[in-house]
Design an enzyme around this catalytic site. Structure first.
Site, mmCIF file in Angstrom:
data_model
loop_
_atom_site.group_PDB
_atom_site.id
_atom_site.type_symbol
_atom_site.label_atom_id
_atom_site.label_comp_id
_atom_site.label_asym_id
_atom_site.label_seq_id
_atom_site.Cartn_x
_atom_site.Cartn_y
_atom_site.Cartn_z
ATOM 1 N N ASP A 102 5.029 35.934 -32.392
ATOM 2 C CA ASP A 102 5.870 37.100 -32.118
ATOM 3 C C ASP A 102 5.032 38.345 -32.347
ATOM 4 O O ASP A 102 4.163 38.363 -33.223
ATOM 5 C CB ASP A 102 7.091 37.124 -33.045
ATOM 6 C CG ASP A 102 8.123 36.063 -32.694
ATOM 7 O OD1 ASP A 102 8.207 35.683 -31.511
ATOM 8 O OD2 ASP A 102 8.849 35.628 -33.600
ATOM 9 N N ASP A 129 11.018 35.260 -25.566
ATOM 10 C CA ASP A 129 12.344 35.601 -26.098
ATOM 11 C C ASP A 129 13.055 36.588 -25.173
ATOM 12 O O ASP A 129 14.267 36.490 -24.955
ATOM 13 C CB ASP A 129 12.229 36.208 -27.499
ATOM 14 C CG ASP A 129 11.637 35.250 -28.515
ATOM 15 O OD1 ASP A 129 11.794 34.027 -28.346
ATOM 16 O OD2 ASP A 129 11.021 35.735 -29.483
#
Length: 179
Positions: free
Chosen positions: A131, A149
């Site tokens: 991330d 995402d």
């Protein structure tokens, strides 16, 4: 060159749906490329300001969305890997069976599929998901996320739009055609 033809039955295949698989592949490529850039150019957990509400911050997510179950002891890796694999197979079959005039639903499925596979690649090769997008406002921080995402989120929004607003129109058109 062999001609692609539609097949009937459980494994029916419509060649026009290859474009949706292309969208999934594009989402995977962009996701993996941006994760590679983040992993090679950012220091772990060291925010790089981009805008007053956006940082690039490299983090490793061992859980699911928003780091759900990230400290569960390791079993979640197998759960999320298995779920992502099963859902991806189902979505590929669903995607390849879409009628030619469908647009929103296959786009939604393609984005969700691309995002799921992008994160699955990380989970299988690294043991965690990379991330790096960190959005915040003052002292309110949204959990870091990535392009996969984002694709899943956009796909889910499109799926909800299709389900709650367009499905009723399809049913009404089918009833008019039937009468």
């Amino acid at each position: 060159m062999p001609k692609l033809e539609a097949k009937k039955g459980l494994f029916q295949f419509y060649p026009h749906n290859l474009i949706w698989l292309g969208l999934s592949i594009l989402a995977i490529i962009i996701d993996q490329w941006t994760k590679w850039i983040a992993s090679t150019h950012l220091n772990y957990a060291d925010p790089v300001p981009v805008l007053p509400f956006l940082n690039w911050t490299l983090l490793h997510n061992y859980g699911a969305a928003f780091s759900f179950l990230s400290d569960a002891g390791g079993w979640q890796h197998y759960l999320f890997t298995g779920l992502a694999g099963i859902v991806s197979i189902i979505f590929i079959f669903w995607l390849m069976r879409m009628p030619k005039n469908a647009m929103i639903l296959p786009a939604a499925i393609a984005l969700i599929l691309g995002g799921a596979l992008g994160n699955l690649i990380d989970r299988m090769t690294l043991g965690y998901v990379v991330d790096f997008i960190h959005i915040y406002y003052q002292n309110h921080h949204f959990p870091a996320f990535n392009i996969a995402d984002s694709a899943i989120t956009i796909g889910t929004i499109l799926l909800l739009i299709d389900t709650f607003f367009l499905e009723k129109q399809r049913i009404q058109r089918a009833e008019v055609k039937h009468d």
